[in-house]
Scaffold this motif. Structure first.
Motif, mmCIF file in Angstrom:
data_model
loop_
_atom_site.group_PDB
_atom_site.id
_atom_site.type_symbol
_atom_site.label_atom_id
_atom_site.label_comp_id
_atom_site.label_asym_id
_atom_site.label_seq_id
_atom_site.Cartn_x
_atom_site.Cartn_y
_atom_site.Cartn_z
ATOM 1 N N UNK A 1 -13.233 84.266 -52.525
ATOM 2 C CA UNK A 1 -13.631 84.061 -53.917
ATOM 3 C C UNK A 1 -15.023 83.452 -54.037
ATOM 4 N N UNK A 2 -15.397 82.587 -53.095
ATOM 5 C CA UNK A 2 -16.660 81.851 -53.189
ATOM 6 C C UNK A 2 -17.819 82.780 -52.851
ATOM 7 N N UNK A 3 -18.871 82.839 -53.671
ATOM 8 C CA UNK A 3 -20.037 83.697 -53.398
ATOM 9 C C UNK A 3 -20.781 83.265 -52.137
ATOM 10 N N UNK A 4 -21.441 84.206 -51.457
ATOM 11 C CA UNK A 4 -22.156 83.880 -50.207
ATOM 12 C C UNK A 4 -23.219 82.805 -50.375
ATOM 13 N N UNK A 5 -23.961 82.845 -51.483
ATOM 14 C CA UNK A 5 -25.042 81.877 -51.656
ATOM 15 C C UNK A 5 -24.508 80.452 -51.770
ATOM 16 N N UNK A 6 -23.292 80.306 -52.295
ATOM 17 C CA UNK A 6 -22.693 78.967 -52.379
ATOM 18 C C UNK A 6 -22.417 78.438 -50.980
ATOM 19 N N UNK A 7 -21.842 79.292 -50.122
ATOM 20 C CA UNK A 7 -21.623 78.886 -48.731
ATOM 21 C C UNK A 7 -22.946 78.555 -48.054
ATOM 22 N N UNK A 8 -23.954 79.382 -48.308
ATOM 23 C CA UNK A 8 -25.251 79.138 -47.685
ATOM 24 C C UNK A 8 -25.835 77.788 -48.080
ATOM 25 N N UNK A 9 -25.801 77.475 -49.353
ATOM 26 C CA UNK A 9 -26.338 76.194 -49.816
ATOM 27 C C UNK A 9 -25.516 75.023 -49.285
ATOM 28 N N UNK A 10 -24.200 75.219 -49.144
ATOM 29 C CA UNK A 10 -23.349 74.158 -48.599
ATOM 30 C C UNK A 10 -23.714 73.867 -47.148
ATOM 31 N N UNK A 11 -23.832 74.921 -46.334
ATOM 32 C CA UNK A 11 -24.103 74.712 -44.910
ATOM 33 C C UNK A 11 -25.534 74.238 -44.666
ATOM 34 N N UNK A 12 -26.456 74.593 -45.561
ATOM 35 C CA UNK A 12 -27.812 74.065 -45.434
ATOM 36 C C UNK A 12 -27.805 72.553 -45.580
ATOM 37 N N UNK A 13 -26.936 72.042 -46.467
ATOM 38 C CA UNK A 13 -26.800 70.599 -46.612
ATOM 39 C C UNK A 13 -26.208 69.955 -45.364
ATOM 40 N N UNK A 14 -25.354 70.685 -44.664
ATOM 41 C CA UNK A 14 -24.668 70.139 -43.494
ATOM 42 C C UNK A 14 -25.543 70.205 -42.250
#
Length: 269
Positions: free
Chosen positions: A124-137
């Motif tokens: 359900x979660x869009x790819x860009x959301x995952x990308x921005x999350x992992x960039x923070x990590x």
């Protein structure tokens, strides 16, 4: 014979009103959709800018295209391939157990439903959301891109793996069980040979998609060739953009041909 064909034709139902109605609906939807377009912002200056963009893209920066250092297109494409491959492998490793747990012909229905709900949540979660999350990590770079593609791949790979597992020919397994085969032998000679060609074909298809997604994720700083492309576009360096597009075109073309041959070999032998 001609009279028979003519009689059959005259007896056949007239479908032209049906097709005409469909055509009218499509035209109506097209006209209605076009009302949201606003072309008043177009001017001679905008046309000139568009001309400069296409001129730069079709006159690529050959030095940037064939550079052998870490700033060249070749190195950036290799980085994109590495991100896509690693992301596909991470997604496949996690998707395999989830797929078996979600198969209704193997697990109880309530367990399969819970695992499928979890897989659906991931998708359900869009790819860009995952990308921005992992960039923070992990910070900007290839690590964020690989983790993003890995998590994105779980949903699609699991869904296709589940369909393959549920289409298993249980007759083969029952025959092996009747002949006294052990559990390991049933898995090794009854299940894996049925699943492996489809599994590998699915992974190749997902790898093809991940190569494109890795290029897009670079736009948010998740590694790959997307970041240099957005920087070049922001600086109006259209010849560099043209070089990157040529590299991406060649990469996708080569990968597409290789994956098609491998899939054909796996499915046809």
């Amino acid at each position: 014979m001609t009279d028979l064909i003519k009689a059959k034709y005259e007896q056949s139902p007239r479908r032209w009103p049906y097709y005409l109605a469909i055509f009218a609906v499509i035209c109506g939807v097209f006209i209605w959709s076009s009302t949201v377009m606003n072309m008043s912002g177009m001017s001679e200056k905008g046309t000139a800018i568009a001309g400069n963009i296409f001129k730069g893209i079709f006159h690529p920066d050959l030095k940037f295209l064939f550079a052998l250092d870490t700033s060249g297109v070749g190195y950036l494409l290799l980085q994109t391939i590495a991100i896509a491959v690693l992301g596909t492998l991470v997604g496949a490793v996690i998707a395999v157990p989830l797929s078996f747990l979600s198969a209704t012909n193997i697990m109880p229905s309530w367990i399969a439903y819970i695992i499928r709900l979890f897989i659906m949540t991931i998708r359900t979660v869009p790819p860009f959301v995952y990308g921005l999350m992992f960039i923070r990590v992990t910070g900007p770079g290839p690590s964020a891109g690989a983790l993003t593609l890995g998590l994105m791949s779980i949903g699609m790979i699991s869904k296709l793996f589940i369909e393959t597992i549920e289409d298993l020919d249980t007759g083969i397994i029952e025959s092996m069980e009747a002949s006294g085969a052990t559990t390991f032998q049933k898995i090794r000679f009854g299940i894996i040979p049925q699943l492996m060609p489809d599994f590998l074909s699915i992974l190749l298809y997902r790898l093809d998609m991940n190569l494109r997604d890795a290029s897009i994720l670079g736009l948010v700083g998740a590694g790959g060739i997307g970041a240099p492309m957005i920087f070049a576009m922001s600086a109006y360096k259209w010849p560099q953009v043209g070089s990157i597009l040529i590299g991406l075109f060649v990469l996708i073309l080569v990968i597409e041909q290789i994956s098609d041959h491998i899939r054909s070999y796996l499915l046809k032998g």
